[in-house]
Every structure is written in structure tokens, then in C-alpha cells.
Design a protein around this motif. Structure first.
Motif, PDB file in Angstrom:
ATOM      1  N   LYS A 358       0.828  -1.202   0.000  1.00  0.00           N
ATOM      2  CA  LYS A 358       0.000   0.000   0.000  1.00  0.00           C
ATOM      3  C   LYS A 358       0.867   1.259   0.000  1.00  0.00           C
ATOM      4  CE  LYS A 358      -3.730   2.276   2.514  1.00  0.00           C
ATOM      5  NZ  LYS A 358      -4.623   2.219   3.712  1.00  0.00           N
ATOM      6  N   SER A 359       1.922   1.261   0.781  1.00  0.00           N
ATOM      7  CA  SER A 359       2.824   2.419   0.833  1.00  0.00           C
ATOM      8  C   SER A 359       3.491   2.658  -0.516  1.00  0.00           C
ATOM      9  CB  SER A 359       3.902   2.205   1.915  1.00  0.00           C
ATOM     10  OG  SER A 359       3.310   2.102   3.195  1.00  0.00           O
ATOM     11  N   GLU A 360       3.906   1.570  -1.175  1.00  0.00           N
ATOM     12  CA  GLU A 360       4.580   1.695  -2.465  1.00  0.00           C
ATOM     13  C   GLU A 360       3.636   2.266  -3.522  1.00  0.00           C
ATOM     14  OE1 GLU A 360       7.941   1.602  -4.779  1.00  0.00           O
ATOM     15  OE2 GLU A 360       7.684   1.261  -2.617  1.00  0.00           O
ATOM     16  N   LYS A 361       2.381   1.815  -3.524  1.00  0.00           N
ATOM     17  CA  LYS A 361       1.398   2.340  -4.474  1.00  0.00           C
ATOM     18  C   LYS A 361       1.157   3.833  -4.252  1.00  0.00           C
ATOM     19  CE  LYS A 361      -1.151  -1.965  -5.249  1.00  0.00           C
ATOM     20  NZ  LYS A 361      -2.442  -2.665  -5.061  1.00  0.00           N
ATOM     21  N   ILE A 362       1.096   4.253  -2.991  1.00  0.00           N
ATOM     22  CA  ILE A 362       0.885   5.677  -2.693  1.00  0.00           C
ATOM     23  C   ILE A 362       2.067   6.497  -3.204  1.00  0.00           C
ATOM     24  CG2 ILE A 362       0.669   7.379  -0.828  1.00  0.00           C
ATOM     25  CD1 ILE A 362      -0.861   5.265   0.772  1.00  0.00           C
ATOM     26  N   ARG A 363       3.294   5.981  -2.986  1.00  0.00           N
ATOM     27  CA  ARG A 363       4.478   6.703  -3.462  1.00  0.00           C
ATOM     28  C   ARG A 363       4.445   6.871  -4.985  1.00  0.00           C
ATOM     29  NH1 ARG A 363       7.067   3.125   0.187  1.00  0.00           N
ATOM     30  NH2 ARG A 363       7.731   4.180   2.108  1.00  0.00           N
ATOM     31  N   HIS A 364       4.074   5.803  -5.708  1.00  0.00           N
ATOM     32  CA  HIS A 364       3.999   5.881  -7.170  1.00  0.00           C
ATOM     33  C   HIS A 364       2.946   6.895  -7.616  1.00  0.00           C
ATOM     34  CE1 HIS A 364       6.911   2.905  -8.181  1.00  0.00           C
ATOM     35  NE2 HIS A 364       6.288   1.920  -7.544  1.00  0.00           N
ATOM     36  N   THR A 365       1.817   6.907  -6.920  1.00  0.00           N
ATOM     37  CA  THR A 365       0.746   7.845  -7.272  1.00  0.00           C
ATOM     38  C   THR A 365       1.194   9.284  -7.046  1.00  0.00           C
ATOM     39  OG1 THR A 365      -0.923   6.204  -6.652  1.00  0.00           O
ATOM     40  CG2 THR A 365      -1.656   8.488  -6.849  1.00  0.00           C
ATOM     41  N   ILE A 366       1.876   9.546  -5.928  1.00  0.00           N
ATOM     42  CA  ILE A 366       2.374  10.893  -5.637  1.00  0.00           C
ATOM     43  C   ILE A 366       3.379  11.322  -6.711  1.00  0.00           C
ATOM     44  CG2 ILE A 366       3.756  12.269  -4.029  1.00  0.00           C
ATOM     45  CD1 ILE A 366       2.516  10.611  -1.753  1.00  0.00           C
ATOM     46  N   ALA A 367       4.265  10.406  -7.107  1.00  0.00           N
ATOM     47  CA  ALA A 367       5.261  10.727  -8.133  1.00  0.00           C
ATOM     48  C   ALA A 367       4.590  11.077  -9.464  1.00  0.00           C
ATOM     49  CB  ALA A 367       6.218   9.553  -8.319  1.00  0.00           C
ATOM     50  N   ALA A 368       3.538  10.308  -9.808  1.00  0.00           N
ATOM     51  CA  ALA A 368       2.816  10.570 -11.059  1.00  0.00           C
ATOM     52  C   ALA A 368       2.133  11.931 -11.020  1.00  0.00           C
ATOM     53  CB  ALA A 368       1.797   9.468 -11.319  1.00  0.00           C
ATOM     54  N   ILE A 369       1.560  12.287  -9.859  1.00  0.00           N
ATOM     55  CA  ILE A 369       0.900  13.592  -9.715  1.00  0.00           C
ATOM     56  C   ILE A 369       1.921  14.720  -9.868  1.00  0.00           C
ATOM     57  CG2 ILE A 369      -0.278  15.126  -8.089  1.00  0.00           C
ATOM     58  CD1 ILE A 369      -1.730  12.667  -6.997  1.00  0.00           C
ATOM     59  N   HIS A 370       3.096  14.569  -9.279  1.00  0.00           N
ATOM     60  CA  HIS A 370       4.131  15.598  -9.384  1.00  0.00           C
ATOM     61  C   HIS A 370       4.602  15.760 -10.839  1.00  0.00           C
ATOM     62  CE1 HIS A 370       4.698  16.919  -5.281  1.00  0.00           C
ATOM     63  NE2 HIS A 370       4.760  15.659  -4.837  1.00  0.00           N
ATOM     64  N   GLU A 371       4.652  14.662 -11.579  1.00  0.00           N
ATOM     65  CA  GLU A 371       5.015  14.751 -13.000  1.00  0.00           C
ATOM     66  C   GLU A 371       3.977  15.562 -13.768  1.00  0.00           C
ATOM     67  OE1 GLU A 371       5.672  10.945 -14.702  1.00  0.00           O
ATOM     68  OE2 GLU A 371       7.402  10.464 -13.433  1.00  0.00           O
ATOM     69  N   LYS A 372       2.688  15.303 -13.495  1.00  0.00           N
ATOM     70  CA  LYS A 372       1.619  16.065 -14.152  1.00  0.00           C
ATOM     71  C   LYS A 372       1.686  17.540 -13.768  1.00  0.00           C
ATOM     72  CE  LYS A 372      -1.660  12.228 -14.548  1.00  0.00           C
ATOM     73  NZ  LYS A 372      -2.991  11.699 -14.130  1.00  0.00           N
ATOM     74  N   MET A 373       2.010  17.815 -12.502  1.00  0.00           N
ATOM     75  CA  MET A 373       2.115  19.203 -12.057  1.00  0.00           C
ATOM     76  C   MET A 373       3.256  19.914 -12.783  1.00  0.00           C
ATOM     77  SD  MET A 373       1.490  18.698  -7.946  1.00  0.00           S
ATOM     78  CE  MET A 373       1.953  20.395  -7.565  1.00  0.00           C
ATOM     79  N   GLU A 374       4.385  19.218 -12.976  1.00  0.00           N
ATOM     80  CA  GLU A 374       5.523  19.823 -13.662  1.00  0.00           C
ATOM     81  C   GLU A 374       5.176  20.140 -15.115  1.00  0.00           C
ATOM     82  OE1 GLU A 374       8.993  21.539 -14.491  1.00  0.00           O
ATOM     83  OE2 GLU A 374       8.266  20.965 -12.492  1.00  0.00           O
ATOM     84  N   ARG A 375       4.440  19.238 -15.784  1.00  0.00           N
ATOM     85  CA  ARG A 375       4.028  19.481 -17.164  1.00  0.00           C
ATOM     86  C   ARG A 375       3.085  20.675 -17.244  1.00  0.00           C
ATOM     87  NH1 ARG A 375       3.914  13.700 -17.498  1.00  0.00           N
ATOM     88  NH2 ARG A 375       1.659  13.699 -17.167  1.00  0.00           N
ATOM     89  N   THR A 376       2.180  20.780 -16.263  1.00  0.00           N
ATOM     90  CA  THR A 376       1.255  21.911 -16.239  1.00  0.00           C
ATOM     91  C   THR A 376       2.001  23.222 -16.022  1.00  0.00           C
ATOM     92  OG1 THR A 376      -0.495  20.486 -15.345  1.00  0.00           O
ATOM     93  CG2 THR A 376      -0.808  22.862 -15.134  1.00  0.00           C
ATOM     94  N   GLN A 377       2.991  23.203 -15.133  1.00  0.00           N
ATOM     95  CA  GLN A 377       3.789  24.405 -14.894  1.00  0.00           C
ATOM     96  C   GLN A 377       4.576  24.805 -16.142  1.00  0.00           C
ATOM     97  OE1 GLN A 377       5.972  23.021 -11.490  1.00  0.00           O
ATOM     98  NE2 GLN A 377       4.582  23.998 -10.013  1.00  0.00           N
ATOM     99  N   GLU A 378       5.056  23.823 -16.903  1.00  0.00           N
ATOM    100  CA  GLU A 378       5.758  24.124 -18.158  1.00  0.00           C
ATOM    101  C   GLU A 378       4.823  24.794 -19.151  1.00  0.00           C
ATOM    102  OE1 GLU A 378       7.407  20.494 -19.555  1.00  0.00           O
ATOM    103  OE2 GLU A 378       8.980  20.409 -18.019  1.00  0.00           O
ATOM    104  N   LEU A 379       3.574  24.320 -19.213  1.00  0.00           N
ATOM    105  CA  LEU A 379       2.598  24.943 -20.103  1.00  0.00           C
ATOM    106  C   LEU A 379       2.314  26.388 -19.692  1.00  0.00           C
ATOM    107  CD1 LEU A 379       0.021  22.023 -20.543  1.00  0.00           C
ATOM    108  CD2 LEU A 379       1.567  22.936 -22.284  1.00  0.00           C
ATOM    109  N   LEU A 380       2.205  26.610 -18.396  1.00  0.00           N
ATOM    110  CA  LEU A 380       1.950  27.969 -17.905  1.00  0.00           C
ATOM    111  C   LEU A 380       3.114  28.895 -18.243  1.00  0.00           C
ATOM    112  CD1 LEU A 380       0.383  27.123 -14.416  1.00  0.00           C
ATOM    113  CD2 LEU A 380      -0.788  28.167 -16.362  1.00  0.00           C
ATOM    114  N   ARG A 381       4.339  28.413 -18.056  1.00  0.00           N
ATOM    115  CA  ARG A 381       5.510  29.238 -18.375  1.00  0.00           C
ATOM    116  C   ARG A 381       5.574  29.532 -19.878  1.00  0.00           C
ATOM    117  NH1 ARG A 381       7.943  25.909 -14.306  1.00  0.00           N
ATOM    118  NH2 ARG A 381       8.688  24.460 -15.891  1.00  0.00           N
ATOM    119  N   ALA A 382       5.210  28.533 -20.694  1.00  0.00           N
ATOM    120  CA  ALA A 382       5.256  28.722 -22.146  1.00  0.00           C
ATOM    121  C   ALA A 382       4.228  29.735 -22.630  1.00  0.00           C
ATOM    122  CB  ALA A 382       5.034  27.382 -22.840  1.00  0.00           C
ATOM    123  N   MET A 383       3.145  29.911 -21.885  1.00  0.00           N
ATOM    124  CA  MET A 383       2.103  30.840 -22.280  1.00  0.00           C
ATOM    125  C   MET A 383       2.447  32.299 -21.976  1.00  0.00           C
ATOM    126  SD  MET A 383      -1.327  28.730 -21.151  1.00  0.00           S
ATOM    127  CE  MET A 383      -2.449  30.008 -21.719  1.00  0.00           C
TER     128      MET A 383
END
Length: 439
Positions: A358-383
Motif C-alpha cells: 500500500k505504501s509503495e502504491k501511494i508513493r507511485h501515485t504521488i510521483a505521477a501527480i508531481h510529473e503532471k504538475m511539472e508538465r502543467t507548470q511548463e505549459l503555464l511558463r510557455a504561455m
């Protein structure tokens, strides 16, 4: 005449037909009797130039269930890649020597061999075989008598039922007109010296038309939300005039004389009458992402005419949606991190593989969310650079504006109810602002 006489005359014994000589002694008188014959030389064969590619091919038309043939797609224009073999040369032969009646050798006439045509373009001789011509660039092969040119641009006189529709991975030059109902779809540029009437043209780069563009009759009734663009370019579109048509360019649209009852969309600037020409826009809807520059907006008939520059309002909405998404993802990550801390804190009580999984799955989910956040921030900077450009969006009319003309900049709209002199308009706090005309 005996053998010694023939030898004395210089005739080779090997070339003497002794049987004919004997017949001559038996016949009196002797006339036109061939007693010695030369072996004539055999002329060499001319060089052969065998094409290994085709420029175009005519294919049978498709016939529907009613027996109607589709004649627009009967031509196939070919493209070759770098290194493709284009032509094989079979060298001329020297021929075979002959022998005259005196025994002397008669030299043959060698075959004609001019070699590959000089100054061919886009080709090279194979380093492995000097008799093979290879493509040095990607392009359209033009087969000659003893050579092949490779041209990155396909050249045709006109586009009509004779050529059919043209779909080509490269650029196209049309020396004349493009007829009604034809389709052009190329990955490069399109250069048309004549005019275009009721045709569909798509280019991966630019479209340049020396004449005008005539489109569909009901273009003035089109809605901007469901436009089917007939003329589309990844970069620029240039034409003398546009009438009842739909244009969409990734960069600039430049029209010399006028745009009439058309829907025109530019990803950068719309320039009508730029440097020379009447520069009139009336009827329809024209828009550009950054700047519109024309000489006259509307006409004496007070036709409804709409021009638009900038989409700051739409860009702002997209930016806000991305910010909301970023905030939502950040909240999700914080909640999962809190759950992970609790799980790790209770490790002494909840033991075993289930807790670890359960702990490992939560860590993977958090990492995936942070990746999506970084992509969103890149889009904001590009705009951000685009925001700066959109804020400078402007419409310049150098001469006059007629009543019933509508001007929109970044979502702010003004309808003109009386004739107005030319000026430059930009977005103000609550309305469009008229700046002084630049001399």
C-alpha cells in the motif's frame, strides 16, 4: 586469271572464293563475277539509358456502383528518397572489325555514347558503379533521354482534369491556373502563377498565388465555429485577391487588392494592401492572432464586415483552467502524502506485505501527480510570452471605416455606426482605444 594474278593484284588468298574462280574459267565471256569478298565491319551498339523510376503514372479511374468514373485521381506523381537508383547506363560497344579483300583490317564504327546529360540536378554517380545514377536529394524524378533530374518541387502547367488531384510529399509549382473542383495536398510549398477557383489547397508550408482566389458561393453565410477551410497553409498565404473563400494560415496572410465575403484566419498577421494595392476588406469575417493591417474596412453599401485581432480573453481562460488543475493536483498530492505518513507511522502495528504494498502504491501515485504538475507548470511558463504579444494586439485601418463594420480586439467589440477615418485601435480598460494615425 590464276592465283598468282590475284596475289599480284594484292587480293588475299583467304578472301578468294576459289569455286567462283573455277566457274569463271569455264564461262565465256565473264561479267560481274565476284571472286573475292571482304568481311564488313559490324557497327557498335549505341549506349542504352534505362530509367529505373517513373515521373508519373496514369492509373484506371475508380468506378462506383452506378458506373460513374472518378477521373480526378488517375495521376500518380512519384517521389524518390536519397540514394534511390534512377537510371542504368549500358555502355556503347566498339563493334566488330572487318577485313577487306587485301586482308587489311576494316575498323568498325563505334556506337554513340554521349554519357549522362551534363548539369543534372539533385543526382550523383554511384560510387560503386559509374553506370548508375543515384538520387542525391529527396524529390520528384524528371526522366530525360539520358539522365534524370531530381526536383524538390513538382512542376505542372495547370491543375485540372488532365493532371487530376495532386497529393505530393514535397512542393508544387503550377504555371497556370487551378480549376474548379481540384484538390492539392502537399507537404511543402505551393506556388501558383495563375488563379484558383473553387479548389481545395493544403500545404505544409506556404501558399503563394499570383492571381486571385474564387471560392464557394455561400461563403458569406459561414459560421466561424464550423468553418471548413478550403485554403490551408502551415505558414503564409499570399494572393492578389480573395472572393467568397475560406483561408487559414499558421503565420501571415497577405492580400494585395481585397478580401470579399470570406472567412480568413491568420496565426500571426493579416495584411491587406500591404505596400501596394487597394487593401479593402468587406463582408465576411477576418481575424489574426496579433495584428490586422488594412486600408479600408467595409464599403459604401454598408455591408456587415467583422475583423478580429487577439484572443487574450480565450488565452486567459485557458491559463486559469491550468492554474485550477495545478491547485487540484497539489491538493491531491498533499492528501496522499499525509496518508503515507500515517501508514509509515503505524508500521509497528500493521505489519506484513499488505502494508508495504500500500505504501509503495501511494508513493507511485504521488510521483505521477508531481510529473503532471511539472508538465502543467511548463505549459503555464510557455504561455507567458504569448500573453505579452496578445496584450499588444492591434488593428490598423489606414484610410476609412464604413458603417456596419465591427472590430474586436481580445474580446472587446466596437460596431461603427458612421464613417470613420483611419487609425490604429488597441484594447483599453473597458473599450477599444483609438490611437493617432501614424504618418
Amino acid at each position: 586469271m590464276c592465283s598468282s594474278d590475284l596475289a599480284e593484284a594484292g587480293v588475299s588468298e583467304a578472301r578468294v572464293d576459289q569455286e567462283m574462280v573455277n566457274q569463271g574459267f569455264q564461262r565465256h565471256p565473264v561479267k560481274d563475277l565476284c571472286i573475292a569478298q571482304a568481311i564488313l565491319p559490324i557497327q557498335g551498339n549505341d549506349a542504352l539509358y534505362l530509367p529505373l523510376v517513373e515521373s508519373e503514372r496514369i492509373v484506371p479511374p475508380d468506378v462506383d456502383d452506378c458506373g460513374v468514373a472518378e477521373m480526378m485521381n488517375t495521376h500518380q506523381f512519384f517521389l524518390v528518397e536519397v540514394g534511390a537508383p534512377l537510371m542504368h547506363r549500358v555502355p556503347a560497344t566498339e563493334g566488330e572489325a572487318g577485313v577487306d579483300v587485301t586482308g587489311q583490317e576494316m575498323k568498325p564504327e563505334p556506337g554513340n555514347d554521349p554519357g549522362f546529360t551534363k548539369n543534372l540536378t539533385g543526382v550523383e554517380i554511384s560510387p560503386e558503379d559509374s553506370n548508375v545514377l543515384l538520387a542525391a536529394i529527396k524529390g520528384h524524378p524528371v526522366v530525360l533521354k539520358n539522365g534524370v533530374n531530381i526536383d524538390a518541387t513538382l512542376h505542372v502547367d495547370t491543375v485540372d482534369v488532365k493532371t487530376g488531384n495532386i497529393i505530393f510529399d514535397g512542393s508544387l509549382e503550377v504555371k497556370g491556373d487551378v480549376a474548379t473542383g481540384m484538390t492539392i495536398d502537399v507537404t511543402g510549398d505551393v506556388f501558383i502563377k495563375g488563379g484558383v477557383e473553387g479548389a481545395v489547397i493544403k500545404a505544409g508550408h506556404s501558399i503563394k498565388i499570383g492571381g486571385g482566389i474564387f471560392g464557394q458561393k455561400d461563403a458569406e453565410r459561414l459560421d466561424g465555429d464550423d468553418i471548413e477551410y478550403k485554403i490551408q497553409a502551415g505558414s503564409d498565404i499570399e494572393a492578389k485577391f480573395v472572393h467568397l473563400s475560406t483561408l487559414n494560415a499558421g503565420n501571415n496572410i497577405v492580400v494585395k487588392e481585397y478580401i470579399c465575403h470570406s472567412y480568413v484566419k491568420s496565426g500571426n498577421q493579416l495584411l491587406v494592401g500591404h505596400k501596394a494595392g487597394k487593401g479593402i476588406v468587406f463582408g465576411g469575417h477576418c481575424e489574426a492572432l496579433h495584428f490586422v493591417g488594412i486600408n479600408q474596412l467595409g464599403n459604401e453599401a454598408y455591408m456587415s464586415t467583422h475583423v478580429t485581432a487577439g484572443k487574450l480573453n480565450e488565452l486567459t481562460q485557458v491559463y486559469r483552467n491550468l492554474e485550477k488543475e495545478l491547485a487540484t493536483r497539489s491538493q491531491e498530492a498533499a492528501q496522499l502524502e499525509a496518508i503515507l505518513q500515517k501508514t509509515q507511522g503505524n508500521a509497528s502495528v500493521v505489519l506484513g506485505k499488505i502494508s508495504l504494498d500500500k505504501s509503495e502504491k501511494i508513493r507511485h501515485t504521488i510521483a505521477a501527480i508531481h510529473e503532471k504538475m511539472e508538465r502543467t507548470q511548463e505549459l503555464l511558463r510557455a504561455m507567458e510570452p504569448e500573453f505579452a504579444l496578445q496584450e499588444k494586439a492591434a488593428i490598423t485601418v489606414t484610410r476609412r471605416i464604413y458603417p456596419n463594420a465591427v472590430m474586436t480586439i481580445n474580446g472587446m467589440t466596437t460596431r461603427f455606426s458612421e464613417q470613420t477615418s483611419g487609425a490604429t485601435w488597441v484594447q483599453g480598460a473597458d473599450d477599444l482605444v483609438k490611437q493617432k494615425k501614424k504618418e
